[in-house]
Design a protein around this motif. Structure first.
Motif, mmCIF file in Angstrom:
data_model
loop_
_atom_site.group_PDB
_atom_site.id
_atom_site.type_symbol
_atom_site.label_atom_id
_atom_site.label_comp_id
_atom_site.label_asym_id
_atom_site.label_seq_id
_atom_site.Cartn_x
_atom_site.Cartn_y
_atom_site.Cartn_z
ATOM 1 N N VAL A 153 -4.979 7.513 3.657
ATOM 2 C CA VAL A 153 -4.494 6.142 3.480
ATOM 3 C C VAL A 153 -3.104 5.993 4.112
ATOM 4 N N ALA A 185 0.835 -1.206 0.000
ATOM 5 C CA ALA A 185 0.000 0.000 0.000
ATOM 6 C C ALA A 185 0.870 1.256 0.000
ATOM 7 N N MET A 232 0.884 4.244 -2.710
ATOM 8 C CA MET A 232 0.656 5.652 -2.371
ATOM 9 C C MET A 232 1.803 6.546 -2.846
#
Length: 237
Positions: free
Chosen positions: A176, A150, A154
């Motif tokens: 996030v 993740a 990002m």
């Protein structure tokens, strides 16, 4: 039936527990010292107009600091086994100073009160998640894999947003990343704990260096979590 302390029969195990405790304390001591160095450096630079003009008035100087940060952290990570503990410590301190210089701009962008508030929010969140990572019996390695994926996603999204300049995407990335670094704090704490439990048979240069690298990991988690939370809670001047 008489109950006895099991460590009375296993002095080596008792010694290992003592060594592990010392190394874990070293992890948090070094992380705290690095945060103090970064904070003091940022405050000093922000209150020195000459240095601020040098850094923020010349793009080449600022980019040079960023490159220097990347070089130092890559040397620390990539040459961990070859560096002495002393040299690794000096590089960690240098990295903390460079980070402080590049973060000095937050004192010009955000109100001092909101910076302090965000710092305490970060400290509380970080502390809670570090405790979770330390004491949980659940294996967080799979979660860590997803979090790292993740994080990479990002980073790519951030680069794309430099060209798209979407405020909506920017806020999505921010929230996030907060979740990612909250999760990484627990994951990294558990990883450091397990590593030191396995390898920390005695306090020597190698185990001290392992503790130092662990503190670098948690330091990076803290700084990145702070910056994302500052975007959410910070009040601009």
């Amino acid at each position: 039936m008489e109950t006895r302390n099991v460590y009375a029969y296993h002095p080596e195990e008792r010694t290992q527990v003592s060594v592990f405790s010392k190394l874990m304390r070293s992890v948090y001591r070094w992380m705290t010292l690095a945060l103090v160095i970064t904070g003091l450096t940022a405050a000093y630079v922000a209150n020195n107009p000459t240095i601020m003009e040098l850094i923020w008035g010349h793009q080449g100087v600022y980019l040079g600091l960023i490159v220097a940060e990347l070089v130092v952290v890559f040397v620390l990570i990539g040459r961990e086994n070859k560096l002495s503990f002393t040299n690794a410590t000096l590089l960690f301190i240098l990295y903390s100073l460079l980070t402080g210089a590049t973060l000095s701009v937050i004192f010009l962008v955000y109100e001092l009160g909101s910076i302090a508030t965000t710092f305490f929010i970060t400290a509380g969140t970080f502390g809670a998640m570090s405790v979770v990572g330390y004491f949980t019996k659940k294996d967080l390695s799979k979660m860590g894999t997803y979090l790292i994926m993740a994080l990479i996603g990002m980073i790519i999204a951030t680069v794309v947003n430099w060209f798209v300049a979407s405020s909506t995407l920017d806020w999505i990335i921010t929230y996030v990343l907060v979740l990612v670094f909250v999760g990484l704090t627990a994951y990294d704490t558990q990883k450091i704990k397990l590593l030191l439990q396995q390898e920390g048979l005695e306090v020597n240069e190698n185990t001290q260096k392992m503790a130092l690298m662990g503190s670098l990991t948690l330091y990076l988690d803290f700084i990145n979590l702070f910056l994302q939370l500052l975007k959410i809670f910070g009040r601009k001047r």
